[in-house]
Design a protein around this motif. Structure first.
Motif, mmCIF file in Angstrom:
data_model
loop_
_atom_site.group_PDB
_atom_site.id
_atom_site.type_symbol
_atom_site.label_atom_id
_atom_site.label_comp_id
_atom_site.label_asym_id
_atom_site.label_seq_id
_atom_site.Cartn_x
_atom_site.Cartn_y
_atom_site.Cartn_z
ATOM 1 N N VAL A 1 25.228 37.036 -58.729
ATOM 2 C CA VAL A 1 24.931 35.940 -59.649
ATOM 3 C C VAL A 1 23.440 35.967 -59.944
ATOM 4 C CG1 VAL A 1 26.816 34.548 -58.728
ATOM 5 C CG2 VAL A 1 24.511 34.279 -57.780
ATOM 6 N N PRO A 2 22.981 35.242 -60.960
ATOM 7 C CA PRO A 2 21.535 35.176 -61.206
ATOM 8 C C PRO A 2 20.795 34.665 -59.963
ATOM 9 C CG PRO A 2 22.733 34.306 -63.079
ATOM 10 C CD PRO A 2 23.740 34.521 -61.998
ATOM 11 N N ARG A 3 19.683 35.288 -59.653
ATOM 12 C CA ARG A 3 18.942 34.939 -58.442
ATOM 13 C C ARG A 3 18.527 33.468 -58.433
ATOM 14 N NH1 ARG A 3 13.547 35.642 -56.164
ATOM 15 N NH2 ARG A 3 13.737 36.407 -54.024
ATOM 16 N N ALA A 4 18.183 32.937 -59.594
ATOM 17 C CA ALA A 4 17.752 31.532 -59.672
ATOM 18 C C ALA A 4 18.873 30.571 -59.301
ATOM 19 C CB ALA A 4 17.248 31.227 -61.078
ATOM 20 N N LEU A 5 20.130 31.033 -59.374
ATOM 21 C CA LEU A 5 21.271 30.179 -59.064
ATOM 22 C C LEU A 5 21.904 30.525 -57.711
ATOM 23 C CD1 LEU A 5 23.015 30.140 -62.574
ATOM 24 C CD2 LEU A 5 21.551 28.379 -61.567
ATOM 25 N N GLY A 6 21.254 31.371 -56.940
ATOM 26 C CA GLY A 6 21.833 31.821 -55.679
ATOM 27 C C GLY A 6 22.116 30.697 -54.697
ATOM 28 N N LYS A 7 21.143 29.830 -54.481
ATOM 29 C CA LYS A 7 21.338 28.736 -53.521
ATOM 30 C C LYS A 7 22.416 27.771 -53.996
ATOM 31 C CE LYS A 7 16.713 28.934 -51.495
ATOM 32 N NZ LYS A 7 15.440 28.206 -51.249
ATOM 33 N N LYS A 8 22.412 27.479 -55.288
ATOM 34 C CA LYS A 8 23.439 26.598 -55.837
ATOM 35 C C LYS A 8 24.816 27.230 -55.668
ATOM 36 C CE LYS A 8 24.962 24.247 -60.050
ATOM 37 N NZ LYS A 8 24.742 24.066 -61.506
ATOM 38 N N ALA A 9 24.906 28.535 -55.892
ATOM 39 C CA ALA A 9 26.184 29.231 -55.741
ATOM 40 C C ALA A 9 26.691 29.130 -54.307
ATOM 41 C CB ALA A 9 26.029 30.696 -56.146
ATOM 42 N N LEU A 10 25.796 29.302 -53.341
ATOM 43 C CA LEU A 10 26.192 29.197 -51.937
ATOM 44 C C LEU A 10 26.704 27.798 -51.624
ATOM 45 C CD1 LEU A 10 26.275 30.599 -49.142
ATOM 46 C CD2 LEU A 10 24.000 29.641 -48.726
ATOM 47 N N GLN A 11 25.995 26.794 -52.101
ATOM 48 C CA GLN A 11 26.419 25.407 -51.861
ATOM 49 C C GLN A 11 27.797 25.133 -52.475
ATOM 50 O OE1 GLN A 11 23.045 23.583 -53.712
ATOM 51 N NE2 GLN A 11 21.759 23.647 -51.874
ATOM 52 N N GLU A 12 28.027 25.663 -53.664
ATOM 53 C CA GLU A 12 29.292 25.417 -54.358
ATOM 54 C C GLU A 12 30.468 26.069 -53.630
ATOM 55 O OE1 GLU A 12 29.871 23.432 -56.820
ATOM 56 O OE2 GLU A 12 27.790 22.931 -57.293
ATOM 57 N N ILE A 13 30.308 27.301 -53.172
ATOM 58 C CA ILE A 13 31.445 27.954 -52.516
ATOM 59 C C ILE A 13 31.666 27.396 -51.109
ATOM 60 C CG2 ILE A 13 31.282 30.050 -53.897
ATOM 61 C CD1 ILE A 13 29.972 31.464 -51.601
ATOM 62 N N HIS A 14 30.592 26.964 -50.446
ATOM 63 C CA HIS A 14 30.750 26.323 -49.140
ATOM 64 C C HIS A 14 31.572 25.050 -49.292
ATOM 65 C CE1 HIS A 14 29.553 24.321 -45.334
ATOM 66 N NE2 HIS A 14 29.401 25.552 -44.881
ATOM 67 N N GLN A 15 31.272 24.296 -50.323
ATOM 68 C CA GLN A 15 32.034 23.070 -50.594
ATOM 69 C C GLN A 15 33.446 23.412 -51.072
ATOM 70 O OE1 GLN A 15 30.119 20.426 -53.363
ATOM 71 N NE2 GLN A 15 31.878 19.068 -53.544
ATOM 72 N N GLY A 16 33.567 24.455 -51.888
ATOM 73 C CA GLY A 16 34.863 24.835 -52.437
ATOM 74 C C GLY A 16 35.880 25.218 -51.382
ATOM 75 N N PHE A 17 35.417 25.756 -50.257
ATOM 76 C CA PHE A 17 36.320 26.133 -49.168
ATOM 77 C C PHE A 17 36.346 25.094 -48.041
ATOM 78 C CE2 PHE A 17 35.814 30.318 -51.140
ATOM 79 C CZ PHE A 17 37.121 30.769 -51.113
ATOM 80 N N ASP A 18 35.759 23.929 -48.272
ATOM 81 C CA ASP A 18 35.758 22.836 -47.289
ATOM 82 C C ASP A 18 35.178 23.290 -45.943
ATOM 83 O OD1 ASP A 18 36.977 21.013 -49.057
ATOM 84 O OD2 ASP A 18 38.962 21.809 -48.582
ATOM 85 N N LEU A 19 34.153 24.130 -45.989
ATOM 86 C CA LEU A 19 33.581 24.646 -44.749
ATOM 87 C C LEU A 19 32.725 23.618 -44.023
ATOM 88 C CD1 LEU A 19 32.632 28.288 -45.830
ATOM 89 C CD2 LEU A 19 34.630 27.508 -44.536
ATOM 90 N N ALA A 20 32.435 22.501 -44.663
ATOM 91 C CA ALA A 20 31.679 21.449 -43.990
ATOM 92 C C ALA A 20 32.543 20.668 -43.011
ATOM 93 C CB ALA A 20 31.071 20.490 -45.014
ATOM 94 N N GLN A 21 33.857 20.876 -43.054
ATOM 95 C CA GLN A 21 34.747 20.223 -42.102
ATOM 96 C C GLN A 21 34.657 20.929 -40.749
ATOM 97 O OE1 GLN A 21 36.374 17.420 -42.959
ATOM 98 N NE2 GLN A 21 35.301 17.666 -44.926
ATOM 99 N N PRO A 22 34.871 20.204 -39.630
ATOM 100 C CA PRO A 22 34.868 20.846 -38.309
ATOM 101 C C PRO A 22 35.812 22.041 -38.289
ATOM 102 C CG PRO A 22 34.962 18.464 -38.084
ATOM 103 C CD PRO A 22 35.119 18.745 -39.551
ATOM 104 N N GLN A 23 35.331 23.151 -37.722
ATOM 105 C CA GLN A 23 36.071 24.405 -37.775
ATOM 106 C C GLN A 23 37.076 24.522 -36.642
ATOM 107 O OE1 GLN A 23 35.394 26.888 -40.439
ATOM 108 N NE2 GLN A 23 34.784 24.829 -41.061
ATOM 109 N N ALA A 24 38.317 24.832 -36.994
ATOM 110 C CA ALA A 24 39.352 25.091 -35.986
ATOM 111 C C ALA A 24 39.313 26.560 -35.598
ATOM 112 C CB ALA A 24 40.727 24.736 -36.551
ATOM 113 N N ASP A 25 39.831 26.887 -34.419
ATOM 114 C CA ASP A 25 39.861 28.287 -33.982
ATOM 115 C C ASP A 25 40.837 29.087 -34.838
ATOM 116 O OD1 ASP A 25 38.101 27.628 -32.077
ATOM 117 O OD2 ASP A 25 39.535 27.555 -30.422
#
Length: 588
Positions: free
Chosen positions: A564-588
């Motif tokens: 992705v464009p370098r200027a949007l890299g951090k935003k892209a990471l935040q979006e996909i982290h949220q998109g996969f619900d990775l902020a929820q406590p992780q199960a094994d």
């Protein structure tokens, strides 16, 4: 109780107060009845400061002298930790790599460990001492005693290698974070600690910039079954456990170079669909793969190359049994994309792969694969790379020959098709690498051996290549087919790569070489995504909904990466982290 190897990074021993806290933790481990070997890094940013001194004296310091200088950083740390232990009444002894006799390759600045004798360490442990070892260093020969360093992450590598050689119960890696996180907490504060990860997941995450554990350390843990736990130096939290295979007997020699490739895999049930002239705008990949996911179609490889004008091409593979359904779904979508979009189906394809944790950071392994196939007259249709696997799509009629050639070339067996990981979370973590550059070579002759020529040139210059994409577009030059090839490397290697490619580009009569430094790579990793439809579509949707255009796509069985464009890299990471619900406590 058994033997424990503990490794403390530079931040853990950055000050006298922190060294004293480390000493107290070590003593508490001893009081539990364990023997303890400690590996420490240089204090704080000492190594960076030493490099700065060297550069101030000489713009290009000799590699031997630089190793001589850098190795002193760990020598200070081990002596201070040993003194702090003695002050607490715990007998301890500090030992350098030379005193132990850690034998490495004669490759200053990035040597790999060949052998670790354990006699001296065992003797000191039997005397009731804690042995404090300097990480990051060794010697190239017991005769010359030339000091070598292991390069970035060398203390991690030293610690896991020592744990393997000593048969330790566990190797504990202490750092300034509470374990392996779902992503970089500096960018996504709500990142969660993973209770456990597989070696394959960790290798991918480490290679993508998760600096908690170096890929070479993970490689040793995987190859020799060393239990590893990553924990915080500041808390008693359990951290993250690395899931390793059963323990394997250590070789007497060639510890880090004994297993570059484990074997060859074949999937002879692949079909490829290639879409050309697809409009290059946000959301296109999400629409395509979202429709396939809704229909339950499982997609394996996905390749999107560099754009041509305002269009792009996307190729992907599915199981041969699903090709008719997939083609129908794709052709139903094509009218919505405008005129000019074409779809080509190749139903008789096979994926051949070389597999092995030992290929981490070794530029020549992929090039050797391409060379072996090229010399056998086998043309490569698609390429997919990861830290532990390189896959090539070839014509089904050449699959058996390709497997035979690779098995013979690397002297390894043919492995059974790996099973899926049912029940595991499809995505365990996300990562951002904004230190890459993309090099694109236009009009590369489409014939066996061309990829080998290009990437052997880079390997000989010690340039590590990450993503490799060969376009579906065919441009005819003087009656011969050509394709574009794009790949990514670290930004620091751009000049070196251009110099290395100059002769090969002229020999092959390729077109223009272009460089784009304003790119970033965002990736998701998870062993559970194997044979689970919809993972790629979910990632593409997260980016598309945020208006982030995908410039390139490459996938492996457990990783999906997008440029992705370098200027949007951090935003892209935040979006996909949220998109996969990775902020929820992780199960094994």
């Amino acid at each position: 109780m058994g033997l424990i190897v503990q490794k403390y990074g530079g931040t853990s021993v950055a000050t006298i107060e922190r060294i004293q806290a480390v000493a107290q933790r070590i003593v508490a481990t001893v009081e539990q009845g364990h023997g303890v070997v400690v590996v420490v890094s240089a204090m704080g940013r000492t190594t960076d400061e030493l490099v700065g001194l060297a550069k101030a004296v000489s713009p290009n310091p000799p590699a031997r002298e630089l190793d001589m200088l850098l190795s002193t950083g760990e020598q200070v740390s081990i002596a201070l930790v040993a003194m702090a232990l003695d002050a607490l009444g715990q007998p301890a002894i500090s030992l350098t790599g030379t005193q132990i006799g850690v034998i490495t390759e004669a490759d200053h600045g990035r040597a790999r460990i060949l052998h670790i004798p354990t006699d001296r360490i065992t003797q000191e442990l039997e005397l009731g001492k804690v042995v404090v070892v300097a990480g990051f260093q060794g010697i190239s020969s017991t005769r010359t005693l030339e000091i070598t360093t292991l390069g970035r992450g060398g203390s991690d590598t030293s610690a896991v290698a020592l744990a393997a050689a000593l048969g330790a119960e566990v190797c504990e890696i202490y750092t300034d974070v509470p374990g392996i996180l779902t992503t970089d907490p500096r960018i996504v504060p709500e990142a969660q600690v993973l209770t456990q990860v597989t070696c394959e997941e960790m290798l991918e995450l480490a290679s993508l910039g998760a600096k908690v554990l170096h890929p070479r350390a993970v490689e040793i843990a995987r190859n020799f079954g060393v239990p590893v736990v990553v924990r915080s130096s500041w808390t008693t939290a359990p951290g993250t456990r690395l899931l390793t295979p059963e323990r394997r007997v250590m070789p007497h020699r060639d510890l880090e170079v004994s297993r570059l490739v484990d074997g060859v895999e074949l999937d002879d049930q692949q079909a490829k669909l290639a879409l050309c002239n697809v409009p290059d705008r946000p959301g296109m990949a999400a629409q395509l793969f979202g429709a396939l996911a809704q229909a339950g179609v499982n997609v394996d490889l996905i390749i999107q190359s560099i754009q041509a004008g305002e269009t792009n091409d996307i190729a992907f593979t599915v199981h041969r049994d699903a090709v008719t359904q997939t083609e129908r779904l794709v052709r139903d979508l094509m009218p919505t994309w405008g005129e000019g979009v074409t779809c080509t189906v190749s139903a008789a394809m096979a994926k051949v792969s070389i597999v092995g944790a030992g290929m981490v950071g070794r530029p020549g392994v992929a090039a050797a694969m391409f060379s072996a196939l090229g010399e056998a007259g086998i043309n490569i249709d698609l390429i997919s790379t990861s830290e532990i696997k390189v896959s090539c799509l070839v014509d089904l009629a050449q699959a058996t020959q390709a497997v035979r050639v690779l098995s013979s070339s690397f002297k390894v067996p043919v492995l059974p098709t790996p099973p899926g990981f049912g029940g595991m979370m499809p995505v365990r973590g996300a990562a951002l690498d904004d230190q890459q550059a993309r090099l694109a070579i236009q009009r590369v002759p489409d014939r066996p051996g061309t990829a080998a020529c290009l990437f052997l040139s880079l390997a000989q210059a010690r340039v590590s290549v990450d993503m490799i994409i060969q376009s579906e577009r065919v441009t005819w030059v003087e009656g011969r087919p050509t394709r574009d090839i794009a790949f990514t490397i670290h930004q620091d290697d751009v000049a070196l790569a251009c110099d290395a490619l100059e002769t090969a580009l002229a020999k092959l009569a390729c077109g223009t070489l272009t460089i784009d430094r304003e790119i970033a790579k965002v990736s998701v990793v998870g062993s559970g995504m194997v044979r689970q439809p919809g993972v790629a579509a979910r990632m593409f949707a997260s980016l598309g909904q945020a208006g982030i255009n995908i410039q390139m796509i490459a996938t492996s069985e457990i990783k999906i990466s997008c440029l992705v464009p370098r200027a949007l890299g951090k935003k892209a990471l935040q979006e996909i982290h949220q998109g996969f619900d990775l902020a929820q406590p992780q199960a094994d």
